[in-house]
Design a protein around this motif. Structure first.
Motif, short mmCIF file in Angstrom:
data_model
loop_
_atom_site.label_atom_id
_atom_site.label_comp_id
_atom_site.label_asym_id
_atom_site.label_seq_id
_atom_site.Cartn_x
_atom_site.Cartn_y
_atom_site.Cartn_z
N ALA A 20 0.83 -1.21 0.00
CA ALA A 20 0.00 0.00 0.00
C ALA A 20 0.86 1.26 0.00
CB ALA A 20 -0.93 0.00 1.21
N MET A 21 1.91 1.27 0.78
CA MET A 21 2.80 2.42 0.82
C MET A 21 3.46 2.66 -0.53
SD MET A 21 2.72 3.99 3.73
CE MET A 21 4.25 4.95 3.71
N GLN A 22 3.80 1.60 -1.22
CA GLN A 22 4.49 1.71 -2.50
C GLN A 22 3.56 2.23 -3.60
OE1 GLN A 22 6.24 -1.94 -3.88
NE2 GLN A 22 6.84 -1.09 -5.86
N HIS A 23 2.30 1.79 -3.59
CA HIS A 23 1.43 2.08 -4.72
C HIS A 23 0.32 3.08 -4.44
CE1 HIS A 23 3.28 -1.06 -7.12
NE2 HIS A 23 3.18 -1.90 -6.10
N TYR A 24 0.06 3.42 -3.17
CA TYR A 24 -1.08 4.28 -2.85
C TYR A 24 -0.70 5.55 -2.10
CZ TYR A 24 -3.85 0.20 -4.17
OH TYR A 24 -4.40 -0.85 -4.86
N GLU A 25 0.53 5.65 -1.66
CA GLU A 25 0.94 6.77 -0.82
C GLU A 25 0.88 8.11 -1.55
OE1 GLU A 25 2.35 9.12 2.30
OE2 GLU A 25 1.41 7.14 2.23
N ALA A 72 -5.15 -9.79 8.81
CA ALA A 72 -3.80 -9.23 8.87
C ALA A 72 -3.49 -8.45 7.60
CB ALA A 72 -2.77 -10.34 9.08
N ALA A 73 -3.93 -8.99 6.46
CA ALA A 73 -3.70 -8.31 5.19
C ALA A 73 -4.45 -6.99 5.12
CB ALA A 73 -4.13 -9.22 4.04
N PHE A 74 -5.71 -6.99 5.54
CA PHE A 74 -6.50 -5.75 5.49
C PHE A 74 -6.02 -4.74 6.53
CE2 PHE A 74 -9.49 -7.92 2.72
CZ PHE A 74 -9.92 -6.88 1.91
N GLU A 75 -5.56 -5.20 7.67
CA GLU A 75 -5.00 -4.28 8.66
C GLU A 75 -3.78 -3.57 8.08
OE1 GLU A 75 -2.61 -4.24 12.92
OE2 GLU A 75 -3.65 -6.08 12.32
N LYS A 79 -3.52 0.42 6.92
CA LYS A 79 -2.53 1.29 7.57
C LYS A 79 -1.71 2.04 6.53
CE LYS A 79 1.36 1.40 10.78
NZ LYS A 79 2.30 0.63 11.63
N GLY A 80 -1.41 1.39 5.42
CA GLY A 80 -0.59 2.02 4.41
C GLY A 80 -1.35 2.81 3.37
N CYS A 81 -2.65 2.57 3.25
CA CYS A 81 -3.46 3.22 2.21
C CYS A 81 -4.31 4.32 2.83
CB CYS A 81 -4.35 2.18 1.53
SG CYS A 81 -5.46 2.88 0.29
N ARG A 82 -4.00 5.58 2.51
CA ARG A 82 -4.76 6.71 3.04
C ARG A 82 -6.13 6.84 2.39
NH1 ARG A 82 -1.48 9.88 0.60
NH2 ARG A 82 -2.62 11.79 1.04
N ASN A 83 -6.34 6.12 1.30
CA ASN A 83 -7.62 6.17 0.60
C ASN A 83 -8.59 5.21 1.29
OD1 ASN A 83 -9.76 6.10 -1.25
ND2 ASN A 83 -8.41 6.29 -3.02
N GLN A 257 -6.36 1.86 9.98
CA GLN A 257 -6.51 3.31 9.86
C GLN A 257 -6.15 4.00 11.18
OE1 GLN A 257 -10.48 4.72 9.00
NE2 GLN A 257 -9.89 6.87 9.10
N LEU A 258 -6.63 3.46 12.29
CA LEU A 258 -6.34 4.06 13.59
C LEU A 258 -4.84 4.05 13.88
CD1 LEU A 258 -7.31 5.28 16.26
CD2 LEU A 258 -7.69 2.95 17.11
N GLU A 259 -4.17 2.96 13.55
CA GLU A 259 -2.72 2.89 13.74
C GLU A 259 -2.01 3.98 12.95
OE1 GLU A 259 -0.96 -1.35 13.96
OE2 GLU A 259 -2.77 -1.57 12.75
N ARG A 260 -2.44 4.17 11.70
CA ARG A 260 -1.80 5.18 10.84
C ARG A 260 -1.98 6.58 11.41
NH1 ARG A 260 -4.87 7.16 6.99
NH2 ARG A 260 -5.85 5.14 6.57
N VAL A 261 -3.20 6.89 11.84
CA VAL A 261 -3.47 8.22 12.39
C VAL A 261 -2.71 8.42 13.69
CG1 VAL A 261 -5.27 9.76 13.26
CG2 VAL A 261 -5.72 8.32 11.26
#
Length: 383
Positions: A20-25, A72-75, A79-83, A257-261
Motif C-alpha cells: 500500500a505504501m508503494q502504490h497508494y501513498e 492481517a492483510a487488510f489491517e 494502515k498504508g493506504c490513506r484512501n 486506519q487508527l494505527e496510521r493516524v
C-alpha cells in the motif's frame, strides 16, 4: 501473543502495508475526497496481491488465506493506504460478495464468476438494505415471485456500496413472505446490466467519498434458479455468515486506519513546539496518546479473536465479531476525534487530512450494523 497463534501475522501484515505504501501513498487524497473520485486503476492494482479474494481457493484465483491471515492483510493495507474509501470498497466486495459466492455458489457459478471477483476484474455490490429495512433487515420488502421456470423481482434497495460501478449485484429478496427472514429470503447473483435493474445518482456522503454508493431499483427483473446463490430460502444464512466475515475484516481495516493516524499524530506532537516545549511533553497530550495505544492493542486482540473463531467454525464467531465491532468502531471514532484536537485549528483544515480521517471513520458506526444492533447480538448469544 498474536504471533504464537498466527506465526505469519507480521509477515502478512507488513507485506500488505509495504504494498500500500508503494502504490497508494502518492494519491492526492484532498483532491480525491473533494471530487468523490473512485479510482478504478487503484482498485485493479490491489488485484496484484489478491486483496479482493484472499480466502478463496487458489484454483478460483484466491490465496486460500484463513480469516486471521485475511484480517492481517487488510489491517496492513489500511494502515498504508490513506484512501479509506477505496479500502472500504474492496473490503465490502471481498466480504459481502466474493466470500458468499465462494462458500455457497454452485460449481457453475464459481467457475464462471468467482475468478473475476477474486481477482478484482469484476466489481460486485451487495444489495440488502432498503428504505424500511436497514440494520433491521427482517422488514425486507423486495420480492421475487415465482413465475414459470424462474422469478420476477421487484423492489428498491438503498445505500448500496459499489452499486454505481458494479458489474454484478448480489441481491437479497423475499421468496416466501410467510416464512419471514429465516427461510423466506433468497440470494440472487445477477449482472448489473440485467433488464429492469437500474441505479440512482451517486450519493454525496459525509465521508468515504472515494467509494461510490447509490440506490438500486428492481422492476420486473427476470431471474432463474441458476442465478440463485445456494438454495431457495438460504439467503438469511448466507447473509449472516457474510456479516461475520465483514465485521472482522472491516474492524481490521479500522484498526489499520487508527494505527496510521496514531503514528502520524504521535510524530506531529513530538515536533510541534509550544512555548519552547514539544506537545508530547504536556501530560494531557501524552496520556491521551497513551490511551489511543491502549485501544489499538485491545482492539487487535478482539479482531483476531473473532477471526480465530471464524477459522475454528466456532458457534461464538458471530458474538465475537459483534464484540469487536462495538469496541473497535466506537473507540476508533473517539480516538481520532481526540487526536484531531491535538492539531488545534490546523486539524479543522482539509489540507491537514485529519478531518477527513474523522469523517471516514465515523461511517464505521453505521455500516455492518449499528452499535445497538451489535449489542442485541451480543446479549442474545450470551449464556
Amino acid at each position: 501473543m498474536l504471533n504464537r497463534v498466527l506465526p505469519d501475522y507480521q509477515e502478512v501484515r507488513n507485506a500488505y502495508y509495504s504494498f500500500a505504501m508503494q502504490h497508494y501513498e502518492e494519491t492526492d487524497m484532498v483532491a480525491a475526497d473533494k471530487n468523490g473520485y473512485f479510482d478504478k486503476d487503484l482498485w485493479h492494482k490491489a488485484a496484484e496481491v489478491c486483496l479482493h479474494g484472499l480466502p478463496v481457493a487458489r484454483e478460483y484465483g484466491g490465496k486460500a488465506y484463513s480469516a486471521m491471515q485475511t484480517c492481517a492483510a487488510f489491517e496492513g493495507f489500511a494502515k498504508g493506504c490513506r484512501n479509506n474509501g477505496l479500502a472500504f470498497s474492496i473490503a465490502a466486495h471481498a466480504a459481502a460478495s466474493t466470500i458468499p459466492l465462494y462458500r455457497h455458489g454452485s460449481e457453475t457459478q464459481k467457475n464462471e464468476l468467482l475468478p473475476g471477483l477474486a481477482q478484482g476484474k469484476v466489481i460486485c455490490a451487495n444489495a440488502i438494505t432498503e428504505p424500511n429495512a436497514g440494520s433491521d433487515v427482517y422488514k425486507m420488502e423486495t420480492v421475487a415471485m415465482k413465475e414459470h421456470e424462474g422469478y420476477k423481482i421487484n423492489g428498491h434497495k438503498c445505500y448500496i456500496t459499489n452499486a454505481p460501478v458494479a458489474d454484478h449485484i448480489l441481491l437479497y429478496c423475499m421468496t416466501d413472505k410467510a416464512k419471514g427472514f429465516f427461510g423466506g429470503v433468497s440470494a440472487f447473483l445477477l449482472p448489473a446490466a440485467t433488464p429492469g435493474i437500474s441505479t440512482g445518482d451517486i450519493k454525496d456522503k459525509m465521508g468515504l467519498k472515494t467509494v461510490h454508493m447509490s440506490e438500486v431499483w428492481l422492476k420486473d427483473v427476470s431471474a432463474t434458479a441458476n442465478d440463485m446463490l445456494g438454495k431457495e430460502g438460504a439467503g438469511a444464512m448466507i447473509f449472516n455468515e457474510s456479516m461475520v466475515w465483514e465485521k472482522a475484516i472491516m474492524c481490521a481495516m479500522n484498526l489499520g486506519q487508527l494505527e496510521r493516524v496514531y503514528e502520524k499524530t504521535l510524530s506531529y506532537c513530538k515536533k510541534r513546539m509550544l512555548n519552547g516545549k514539544a506537545l508530547i511533553s504536556l501530560t494531557n497530550i501524552a496520556h491521551s496518546l497513551a490511551d489511543v495505544k491502549v485501544v489499538i492493542n485491545a482492539a487487535r486482540g478482539l479482531v483476531y479473536d473473532a477471526a480465530c473463531a471464524i477459522d475454528e467454525h466456532s458457534k461464538d464467531a458471530l458474538q465475537k465479531a459483534s464484540v469487536a465491532k462495538c469496541f473497535v468502531t466506537e473507540n476508533a471514532v473517539k480516538c481520532i476525534q481526540k487526536m484531531q484536537t491535538m492539531y488545534g485549528g490546523a486539524g479543522y483544515l482539509a489540507e491537514n487530512e485529519i478531518e477527513r480521517e474523522y469523517r471516514d471513520i465515523y461511517a464505521s458506526l453505521l455500516y455492518s450494523g449499528t452499535a445497538d444492533i451489535q449489542r442485541n447480538i451480543i446479549i442474545g448469544h450470551s449464556n
